[in-house]
Design a protein around this motif. Structure first.
Motif, mmCIF file in Angstrom:
data_model
loop_
_atom_site.group_PDB
_atom_site.id
_atom_site.type_symbol
_atom_site.label_atom_id
_atom_site.label_comp_id
_atom_site.label_asym_id
_atom_site.label_seq_id
_atom_site.Cartn_x
_atom_site.Cartn_y
_atom_site.Cartn_z
ATOM 1 N N GLN A 168 7.889 -18.487 24.075
ATOM 2 C CA GLN A 168 6.716 -17.644 24.213
ATOM 3 C C GLN A 168 5.819 -17.874 22.997
ATOM 4 N N SER A 169 4.571 -17.457 23.111
ATOM 5 C CA SER A 169 3.664 -17.614 21.983
ATOM 6 C C SER A 169 2.716 -16.429 21.900
ATOM 7 N N ARG A 170 2.271 -16.164 20.697
ATOM 8 C CA ARG A 170 1.285 -15.101 20.435
ATOM 9 C C ARG A 170 0.228 -15.643 19.495
ATOM 10 N N ARG A 171 -1.004 -15.214 19.729
ATOM 11 C CA ARG A 171 -2.088 -15.561 18.806
ATOM 12 C C ARG A 171 -2.878 -14.286 18.538
ATOM 13 N N PRO A 172 -2.487 -13.523 17.521
ATOM 14 C CA PRO A 172 -3.132 -12.241 17.260
ATOM 15 C C PRO A 172 -4.572 -12.366 16.768
ATOM 16 N N ASN A 173 -4.899 -13.467 16.139
ATOM 17 C CA ASN A 173 -6.278 -13.698 15.685
ATOM 18 C C ASN A 173 -6.511 -15.195 15.563
ATOM 19 N N THR A 174 -7.711 -15.577 15.169
ATOM 20 C CA THR A 174 -8.057 -16.998 15.112
ATOM 21 C C THR A 174 -7.157 -17.780 14.188
ATOM 22 N N SER A 175 -6.710 -17.138 13.124
ATOM 23 C CA SER A 175 -6.007 -17.875 12.071
ATOM 24 C C SER A 175 -4.520 -18.048 12.309
ATOM 25 N N PHE A 176 -3.921 -17.171 13.079
ATOM 26 C CA PHE A 176 -2.468 -17.175 13.202
ATOM 27 C C PHE A 176 -2.005 -17.431 14.629
ATOM 28 N N CYS A 177 -0.841 -18.109 14.711
ATOM 29 C CA CYS A 177 -0.204 -18.323 16.003
ATOM 30 C C CYS A 177 1.302 -18.327 15.766
ATOM 31 N N PHE A 178 2.046 -17.728 16.691
ATOM 32 C CA PHE A 178 3.487 -17.630 16.554
ATOM 33 C C PHE A 178 4.178 -18.271 17.757
ATOM 34 N N LEU A 179 5.329 -18.860 17.474
ATOM 35 C CA LEU A 179 6.198 -19.378 18.528
ATOM 36 C C LEU A 179 7.472 -18.558 18.504
ATOM 37 N N ASP A 180 7.788 -17.917 19.628
ATOM 38 C CA ASP A 180 9.000 -17.126 19.768
ATOM 39 C C ASP A 180 9.953 -17.855 20.699
ATOM 40 N N ILE A 181 11.175 -18.036 20.228
ATOM 41 C CA ILE A 181 12.222 -18.591 21.075
ATOM 42 C C ILE A 181 13.223 -17.475 21.313
ATOM 43 N N ARG A 182 13.278 -16.991 22.532
ATOM 44 C CA ARG A 182 13.977 -15.731 22.800
ATOM 45 C C ARG A 182 15.498 -15.874 22.698
ATOM 46 N N SER A 183 16.030 -16.954 23.198
ATOM 47 C CA SER A 183 17.482 -17.157 23.180
ATOM 48 C C SER A 183 17.748 -18.643 22.971
ATOM 49 N N PRO A 184 17.704 -19.066 21.712
ATOM 50 C CA PRO A 184 17.810 -20.511 21.442
ATOM 51 C C PRO A 184 19.139 -21.099 21.896
ATOM 52 N N GLY A 185 19.054 -22.218 22.552
ATOM 53 C CA GLY A 185 20.243 -22.981 22.898
ATOM 54 C C GLY A 185 20.342 -24.208 22.015
#
Lengths: 116, 114
Positions: free
Chosen positions: B65-82
């Motif tokens: 999954q990914s989130r971009r709360p503002n222009t400058s930041f972006c996150f990558l979420d791995i919910r259950s890494p294999g």
């Protein structure tokens, strides 16, 4: 859809010798072409790019590449390599997609090993 | 200097334990990308943001999954890494106005899954 082929997965070359890393692409529309370099455990860094104009483009660290539209190639060259050129090199092609922005496709990379 | 910064550079997690990787940029670029790169392979695009518009590649697993709360930041979420998710994760940006597709990369985050 576009594709990029880097035929050589590894290229060993002696220090101060010339080198050519090959890249061929396929696309039904006009493209922009790039070479990126990746040192171990680092991100990709732009070496050079072809957007338009002169088919011979010069980049950083003494590298150059020539765009050949008829052969759909964009080979990377350096006349004399240094130990510090040991890295992995990726060719990439960028085309405009249906969404109106550029889609980038990478080749599988060529590992250049410079031998002292 | 304007740049793309990724944190952490190295992340070790356990099988199934969620992990978040972050990316920040000072280039003020509209587009931010997340790539996955496994050993000796080309970077594989997972998704990208064009401003706030999220674009998922068709073959990106739901685990990512990914989130971009503002222009400058972006996150990558791995919910259950294999174990198969162990890789280098690369954040990149591009400037839409130029429309060439030139990408500006961060240094990458190397994920190890135990």
């Amino acid at each position: 859809a576009q594709s990029v082929t880097q035929l050589d997965s590894q290229v060993p070359v002696f220090e101060e010798a010339p080198v050519e890393l090959r890249c061929n692409y396929s696309s039904s529309v006009s493209v922009y072409l790039f070479w990126y370099v990746q040192y171990p455990n680092q991100g990709l860094q732009l070496l050079l790019k072809y957007l338009s104009g002169s088919t011979l483009v010069k980049g950083i660290n003494g590298f150059e590449a020539e765009f050949n539209k008829s052969q759909t190639s964009f080979h990377l060259r350096k006349p004399s390599v240094h130990i510090s050129d040991t890295a992995e090199y990726f060719c990439a092609v960028s085309v405009r997609n249906s969404g109106g922005y550029q889609k980038v496709t990478f080749g599988t990379g060529t590992k250049l090993q410079v031998i002292p | 200097d304007a740049m793309v910064i990724q944190n952490p550079r190295y992340q070790v997690t356990q099988f199934g334990k969620p992990v978040t990787l972050s990316c920040s940029q000072t280039l003020n670029h509209n587009v931010m990308y997340w790539y996955q790169q496994k050993s000796s392979q080309a970077p594989k695009l997972l998704f990208h943001y064009y401003d706030k518009d999220f674009n998922n590649e068709a073959d990106t697993p739901d685990n990512f999954q990914s989130r971009r709360p503002n222009t400058s930041f972006c996150f990558l979420d791995i919910r259950s890494p294999g174990l198969g998710d162990a890789a280098m994760y690369l954040c990149a940006t591009s400037r839409v106005a130029g429309r060439t597709g030139e990408l500006f990369f961060g240094e990458g985050s190397r994920l190890t899954v135990l």
